[in-house]
Design a protein around this motif. Structure first.
Motif, PDB file in Angstrom:
ATOM      1  N   VAL A 133       0.846  -1.205   0.000  1.00 24.14           N
ATOM      2  CA  VAL A 133       0.000   0.000   0.000  1.00 24.14           C
ATOM      3  C   VAL A 133       0.876   1.248   0.000  1.00 24.14           C
ATOM      4  CG1 VAL A 133      -1.696   1.324   1.325  1.00 24.14           C
ATOM      5  CG2 VAL A 133      -1.945  -1.149   1.122  1.00 24.14           C
ATOM      6  N   ILE A 134       1.911   1.237   0.806  1.00 20.73           N
ATOM      7  CA  ILE A 134       2.821   2.384   0.874  1.00 20.73           C
ATOM      8  C   ILE A 134       3.510   2.598  -0.470  1.00 20.73           C
ATOM      9  CG2 ILE A 134       4.922   3.285   1.954  1.00 20.73           C
ATOM     10  CD1 ILE A 134       4.058   1.680   4.479  1.00 20.73           C
ATOM     11  N   ALA A 135       4.010   1.520  -1.068  1.00 17.68           N
ATOM     12  CA  ALA A 135       4.706   1.624  -2.349  1.00 17.68           C
ATOM     13  C   ALA A 135       3.769   2.118  -3.442  1.00 17.68           C
ATOM     14  CB  ALA A 135       5.306   0.274  -2.726  1.00 17.68           C
ATOM     15  N   THR A 136       2.558   1.580  -3.476  1.00 15.82           N
ATOM     16  CA  THR A 136       1.583   1.989  -4.485  1.00 15.82           C
ATOM     17  C   THR A 136       1.170   3.443  -4.291  1.00 15.82           C
ATOM     18  OG1 THR A 136       0.782  -0.291  -4.505  1.00 15.82           O
ATOM     19  CG2 THR A 136      -0.598   1.341  -5.586  1.00 15.82           C
ATOM     20  N   ALA A 137       0.980   3.851  -3.052  1.00 16.37           N
ATOM     21  CA  ALA A 137       0.602   5.235  -2.766  1.00 16.37           C
ATOM     22  C   ALA A 137       1.701   6.203  -3.175  1.00 16.37           C
ATOM     23  CB  ALA A 137       0.283   5.401  -1.281  1.00 16.37           C
ATOM     24  N   SER A 138       2.949   5.810  -2.944  1.00 14.05           N
ATOM     25  CA  SER A 138       4.062   6.706  -3.297  1.00 14.05           C
ATOM     26  C   SER A 138       4.195   6.880  -4.808  1.00 14.05           C
ATOM     27  CB  SER A 138       5.374   6.184  -2.719  1.00 14.05           C
ATOM     28  OG  SER A 138       5.786   5.016  -3.375  1.00 14.05           O
ATOM     29  N   THR A 173       6.118  12.358  -2.302  1.00 13.39           N
ATOM     30  CA  THR A 173       7.566  12.578  -2.415  1.00 13.39           C
ATOM     31  C   THR A 173       8.368  11.469  -1.767  1.00 13.39           C
ATOM     32  OG1 THR A 173       7.601  13.922  -0.386  1.00 13.39           O
ATOM     33  CG2 THR A 173       7.307  15.095  -2.481  1.00 13.39           C
ATOM     34  N   PHE A 174       7.698  10.512  -1.131  1.00 14.21           N
ATOM     35  CA  PHE A 174       8.364   9.385  -0.472  1.00 14.21           C
ATOM     36  C   PHE A 174       8.886   8.422  -1.520  1.00 14.21           C
ATOM     37  CE2 PHE A 174       8.353   5.300   1.845  1.00 14.21           C
ATOM     38  CZ  PHE A 174       9.134   5.659   2.931  1.00 14.21           C
ATOM     39  N   ARG A 175      10.153   8.059  -1.398  1.00 12.93           N
ATOM     40  CA  ARG A 175      10.765   7.143  -2.354  1.00 12.93           C
ATOM     41  C   ARG A 175      10.915   5.763  -1.736  1.00 12.93           C
ATOM     42  NH1 ARG A 175       8.722   9.277  -5.839  1.00 12.93           N
ATOM     43  NH2 ARG A 175       9.210  11.435  -6.194  1.00 12.93           N
ATOM     44  N   VAL A 176      10.385   4.781  -2.427  1.00 15.10           N
ATOM     45  CA  VAL A 176      10.447   3.397  -1.969  1.00 15.10           C
ATOM     46  C   VAL A 176      11.477   2.678  -2.824  1.00 15.10           C
ATOM     47  CG1 VAL A 176       9.150   1.267  -1.634  1.00 15.10           C
ATOM     48  CG2 VAL A 176       8.020   3.473  -1.304  1.00 15.10           C
ATOM     49  N   ALA A 177      12.391   2.013  -2.180  1.00 14.11           N
ATOM     50  CA  ALA A 177      13.440   1.305  -2.912  1.00 14.11           C
ATOM     51  C   ALA A 177      12.939  -0.017  -3.449  1.00 14.11           C
ATOM     52  CB  ALA A 177      14.628   1.056  -2.013  1.00 14.11           C
ATOM     53  N   ILE A 180      -3.558   5.962  -1.730  1.00 15.50           N
ATOM     54  CA  ILE A 180      -3.451   7.208  -0.954  1.00 15.50           C
ATOM     55  C   ILE A 180      -4.643   7.321  -0.012  1.00 15.50           C
ATOM     56  CG2 ILE A 180      -3.508   9.735  -1.096  1.00 15.50           C
ATOM     57  CD1 ILE A 180      -1.870   9.451  -3.713  1.00 15.50           C
ATOM     58  N   ASN A 181      -5.824   7.000  -0.511  1.00 17.52           N
ATOM     59  CA  ASN A 181      -7.015   7.033   0.348  1.00 17.52           C
ATOM     60  C   ASN A 181      -6.913   6.013   1.482  1.00 17.52           C
ATOM     61  OD1 ASN A 181      -8.339   9.146  -0.934  1.00 17.52           O
ATOM     62  ND2 ASN A 181      -9.308   7.781  -2.417  1.00 17.52           N
ATOM     63  N   ALA A 182      -6.286   4.869   1.231  1.00 15.18           N
ATOM     64  CA  ALA A 182      -6.100   3.862   2.280  1.00 15.18           C
ATOM     65  C   ALA A 182      -5.165   4.400   3.368  1.00 15.18           C
ATOM     66  CB  ALA A 182      -5.540   2.571   1.690  1.00 15.18           C
ATOM     67  N   VAL A 183      -4.126   5.118   2.957  1.00 12.98           N
ATOM     68  CA  VAL A 183      -3.208   5.724   3.927  1.00 12.98           C
ATOM     69  C   VAL A 183      -3.941   6.789   4.740  1.00 12.98           C
ATOM     70  CG1 VAL A 183      -1.089   7.067   4.228  1.00 12.98           C
ATOM     71  CG2 VAL A 183      -1.162   5.217   2.547  1.00 12.98           C
ATOM     72  N   LEU A 184      -4.713   7.631   4.065  1.00 16.02           N
ATOM     73  CA  LEU A 184      -5.493   8.660   4.768  1.00 16.02           C
ATOM     74  C   LEU A 184      -6.474   8.031   5.745  1.00 16.02           C
ATOM     75  CD1 LEU A 184      -6.210  11.203   1.899  1.00 16.02           C
ATOM     76  CD2 LEU A 184      -4.718  11.543   3.884  1.00 16.02           C
ATOM     77  N   LYS A 185      -7.122   6.960   5.328  1.00 15.10           N
ATOM     78  CA  LYS A 185      -8.070   6.256   6.189  1.00 15.10           C
ATOM     79  C   LYS A 185      -7.349   5.686   7.415  1.00 15.10           C
ATOM     80  CE  LYS A 185     -12.030   4.181   7.049  1.00 15.10           C
ATOM     81  NZ  LYS A 185     -13.068   4.941   7.697  1.00 15.10           N
ATOM     82  N   HIS A 186      -6.154   5.163   7.192  1.00  7.66           N
ATOM     83  CA  HIS A 186      -5.371   4.580   8.284  1.00  7.66           C
ATOM     84  C   HIS A 186      -5.042   5.635   9.345  1.00  7.66           C
ATOM     85  CE1 HIS A 186      -2.514   1.855  10.206  1.00  7.66           C
ATOM     86  NE2 HIS A 186      -1.663   2.869  10.253  1.00  7.66           N
TER      87      HIS A 186
END
Length: 80
Positions: free
Chosen positions: A16-21, A76-80, A28-34
């Motif tokens: 979820v984090i990688a997809t949102a970034s 702006t978060f970068r996921v490796a 993004i909505n899942a992160v906001l909901k969290h």
């Protein structure tokens, strides 16, 4: 990680984090909901009515600013 494991740990899944970034709106909505409960607590202000009694209220303007800041940081978060 199963949904139960996710709920028990209180963490967002990496996917979820990688997809949102990468800008996925649903992620993004899942992160906001969290984080909605945390944001609500941060944006709660004590207001007073006509008789001087205090009331806790969510400041919608502040809540929206916090959500906007979170979205900006997600993008702006970068996921490796």
């Amino acid at each position: 990680m199963s949904k139960q494991g996710y709920r028990a740990s209180g963490l967002l899944p990496y996917s979820v984090i990688a997809t949102a970034s990468h800008g996925d709106v649903d992620a993004i909505n899942a992160v906001l909901k969290h984080y909605e409960g945390y944001i609500a607590v941060l944006s709660t202000r004590q207001l007073y009515d006509e008789s001087g009694c205090p009331h806790a209220c969510v400041d919608d303007g502040l809540r929206r600013r916090l959500e906007t800041k979170l979205i900006t940081k997600i993008l702006t978060f970068r996921v490796a």
